[in-house]
Design an enzyme around this catalytic site. Sequence first.
Site, PDB file in Angstrom:
ATOM      1  N   ILE A 130      -7.040  -7.960   7.109  1.00 40.61           N
ATOM      2  CA  ILE A 130      -8.359  -8.271   6.551  1.00 40.61           C
ATOM      3  C   ILE A 130      -8.296  -9.626   5.862  1.00 40.61           C
ATOM      4  O   ILE A 130      -7.389  -9.891   5.065  1.00 40.61           O
ATOM      5  CB  ILE A 130      -8.858  -7.142   5.619  1.00 40.61           C
ATOM      6  CG1 ILE A 130     -10.301  -7.399   5.212  1.00 40.61           C
ATOM      7  CG2 ILE A 130      -8.001  -6.953   4.394  1.00 40.61           C
ATOM      8  CD1 ILE A 130     -11.099  -6.140   5.091  1.00 40.61           C
ATOM      9  N   GLY A 138     -10.037 -16.759  -4.378  1.00 45.72           N
ATOM     10  CA  GLY A 138      -9.481 -15.414  -4.259  1.00 45.72           C
ATOM     11  C   GLY A 138     -10.309 -14.483  -5.117  1.00 45.72           C
ATOM     12  O   GLY A 138     -11.084 -13.669  -4.623  1.00 45.72           O
ATOM     13  N   ILE A 164      -2.693 -13.538   3.992  1.00 46.68           N
ATOM     14  CA  ILE A 164      -3.188 -12.366   4.724  1.00 46.68           C
ATOM     15  C   ILE A 164      -2.051 -11.424   5.128  1.00 46.68           C
ATOM     16  O   ILE A 164      -1.186 -11.776   5.928  1.00 46.68           O
ATOM     17  CB  ILE A 164      -4.028 -12.806   5.958  1.00 46.68           C
ATOM     18  CG1 ILE A 164      -5.158 -13.754   5.501  1.00 46.68           C
ATOM     19  CG2 ILE A 164      -4.583 -11.598   6.715  1.00 46.68           C
ATOM     20  CD1 ILE A 164      -6.056 -13.214   4.389  1.00 46.68           C
ATOM     21  N   THR A 165      -2.091 -10.220   4.575  1.00 51.11           N
ATOM     22  CA  THR A 165      -1.106  -9.176   4.901  1.00 51.11           C
ATOM     23  C   THR A 165      -1.263  -8.791   6.373  1.00 51.11           C
ATOM     24  O   THR A 165      -2.385  -8.650   6.859  1.00 51.11           O
ATOM     25  CB  THR A 165      -1.360  -7.937   4.006  1.00 51.11           C
ATOM     26  OG1 THR A 165      -1.284  -8.349   2.643  1.00 51.11           O
ATOM     27  CG2 THR A 165      -0.346  -6.833   4.269  1.00 51.11           C
ATOM     28  N   GLU A 249      -9.157   0.449  -1.660  1.00 48.57           N
ATOM     29  CA  GLU A 249      -7.992  -0.453  -1.620  1.00 48.57           C
ATOM     30  C   GLU A 249      -7.261  -0.415  -2.969  1.00 48.57           C
ATOM     31  O   GLU A 249      -6.036  -0.346  -3.033  1.00 48.57           O
ATOM     32  CB  GLU A 249      -8.463  -1.877  -1.298  1.00 48.57           C
ATOM     33  CG  GLU A 249      -7.314  -2.870  -1.255  1.00 48.57           C
ATOM     34  CD  GLU A 249      -7.724  -4.257  -0.757  1.00 48.57           C
ATOM     35  OE1 GLU A 249      -8.903  -4.429  -0.378  1.00 48.57           O
ATOM     36  OE2 GLU A 249      -6.868  -5.150  -0.766  1.00 48.57           O
ATOM     37  N   ARG A 275      27.459   6.287 -13.645  1.00 51.86           N
ATOM     38  CA  ARG A 275      28.127   5.100 -14.222  1.00 51.86           C
ATOM     39  C   ARG A 275      28.601   5.387 -15.657  1.00 51.86           C
ATOM     40  O   ARG A 275      27.881   6.026 -16.434  1.00 51.86           O
ATOM     41  CB  ARG A 275      27.107   3.957 -14.224  1.00 51.86           C
ATOM     42  CG  ARG A 275      27.554   2.680 -14.875  1.00 51.86           C
ATOM     43  CD  ARG A 275      28.218   1.775 -13.902  1.00 51.86           C
ATOM     44  NE  ARG A 275      28.575   0.495 -14.518  1.00 51.86           N
ATOM     45  CZ  ARG A 275      29.443  -0.338 -13.990  1.00 51.86           C
ATOM     46  NH1 ARG A 275      30.037  -0.035 -12.840  1.00 51.86           N
ATOM     47  NH2 ARG A 275      29.725  -1.486 -14.580  1.00 51.86           N
ATOM     48  N   GLN A 343      17.092  -2.688 -16.107  1.00 56.47           N
ATOM     49  CA  GLN A 343      17.975  -2.980 -17.242  1.00 56.47           C
ATOM     50  C   GLN A 343      19.105  -1.951 -17.335  1.00 56.47           C
ATOM     51  O   GLN A 343      20.245  -2.286 -17.627  1.00 56.47           O
ATOM     52  CB  GLN A 343      17.137  -2.986 -18.536  1.00 56.47           C
ATOM     53  CG  GLN A 343      17.890  -3.404 -19.777  1.00 56.47           C
ATOM     54  CD  GLN A 343      18.232  -4.894 -19.789  1.00 56.47           C
ATOM     55  OE1 GLN A 343      17.696  -5.661 -18.984  1.00 56.47           O
ATOM     56  NE2 GLN A 343      19.132  -5.284 -20.663  1.00 56.47           N
ATOM     57  N   GLY A 371      -7.483  -7.797  -6.006  1.00 57.31           N
ATOM     58  CA  GLY A 371      -8.196  -8.150  -7.237  1.00 57.31           C
ATOM     59  C   GLY A 371      -7.177  -8.158  -8.361  1.00 57.31           C
ATOM     60  O   GLY A 371      -6.455  -7.161  -8.541  1.00 57.31           O
ATOM     61  N   THR A 372      -7.088  -9.258  -9.105  1.00 58.53           N
ATOM     62  CA  THR A 372      -6.063  -9.313 -10.171  1.00 58.53           C
ATOM     63  C   THR A 372      -6.412  -8.296 -11.264  1.00 58.53           C
ATOM     64  O   THR A 372      -7.551  -7.829 -11.363  1.00 58.53           O
ATOM     65  CB  THR A 372      -6.001 -10.716 -10.813  1.00 58.53           C
ATOM     66  OG1 THR A 372      -7.247 -10.959 -11.484  1.00 58.53           O
ATOM     67  CG2 THR A 372      -5.749 -11.807  -9.783  1.00 58.53           C
TER      68      THR A 372
END
Length: 391
Positions: A130, A138, A164-165, A249, A275, A343, A371-372
Amino acid sequence: MLQNILIERKIYASEEHKMMQGMIQEFISNEIMDKLDDWEKEGMVGREIWKRAGDLGLLCIDMPEIYGGGGLDFSFNALFIEEFAKKGISGPGFSLHSDIVAPYLLKYGTEDQKQKYLPQMAKGEMITAIGMTEPNCGSDLKALRTTAEDKGDHYVVNGQKTFITNGFMCDMAIVAVKTNVNTDQEGVTLLIMESSMEGFSKGIPFKKIGMKSQDTCELFFDNVIVPKENRLGEERMGFKIMMEELARERLTVGIFAVATAEGAIEDTIAYTTEREAFKTQIAGFQNTQFKLVECTTQMQIHQAFLDRCIELLVDHKLTTETASMIKYSATDMCGSVVDECLQLFGGYGYMWDYPIARMYADNRVARIYAGTNEIMKIVIARGLFKDLLKR
Ligand SMILES: Cc1cc2nc3c(=O)[nH]c(=O)nc-3n(C[C@H](O)[C@H](O)[C@H](O)COP(=O)(O)OP(=O)(O)OC[C@H]3O[C@@H](n4cnc5c(N)ncnc54)[C@H](O)[C@@H]3O)c2cc1C
């Protein structure tokens, strides 16, 4: 271990879900894990994995069977996304194809468009993308500059898309263009563009800090002739359609984030119990336990909300504000959980051979794409202050 204390998830409780989960896990361990390194070197996955996912019925799971889909509900798509995320696999852009492109066609496509594209998509024979984002826009999508000039029975498209993915591998992309430029009818329209169309070309995949086996790239359109029957929805409806579909999405990004956090915590519990330092398991230190308790609590809170969001989507009731909440909050949570977990791996956490390193790099983008997270807050604020603010 984690499963011992998490709330049982009703959305995945059915026998059908359990069978599907087993099949997905087998697919991942037998056919995906040993390919990750090669895909990362190539900068993209192989076409055969798309076909294989199609053969197994794992693409377009919630699409009606008459178009070749699985005929199930969205919770099965969510399960598929989660199993990949838990293992730190971000390569194949299956979700964009099944959860974003297919619903656009299903909801807004003509019967001819559905018949032409959906069965091939479900089989994995056609890979889709898309194209909204452009080099100069953007977040501010209305500022896009790609144009489609009306020539009677077809449009002539000129412009460019970026980030574009599935861009490099795509056979078809839904592309947002401007129609009737410089007239009072100017607006955003969606076109179905096939990569075989003359004048449609692709950039080489970007080198990214994560998602290294995903073929994110630019798309270029140089006088591409697109028949009018390839328009998706009406002219000038593009922006409205995109805004409506973005809820789904954003939910998929939230699903990936919560499941990544779950996978990261599981891996970290396993690692810190193996560990040792100062003749004690790393998990024996109270700091380790408290950190993992905090991570688990955050993940659990988000998972409970996520499950409600998935139910709402299945019932067609997920609002854009709620989807924006899960997207921004879950991806923020995932970022800090994965960082804390890394960490606890010490130096090994910084080594690419460890899935936690891949999760760390891959998930950074989740706060940016779809969308950020800043834009998510703007969307939610608009709902909060609807009709209250003077301008
Ligand atoms: C790996 C990857 C895959 C992607 N896949 C796709 C895809 O398949 N299809 C597609 O169309 N796009 C895709 N994108 C693009 C992605 O959706 C955009 O990058 C994203 O929407 C942000 O747009 P931008 O990069 O232009 O940033 P900008 O819009 O330039 O934003 C820059 C910064 O300014 C902030 N900002 C902008 N406006 C405001 C405001 N009003 N208030 C406060 N802060 C603001 C933003 O939050 C951000 O922090 C992808 C991106 C990446 C990195």
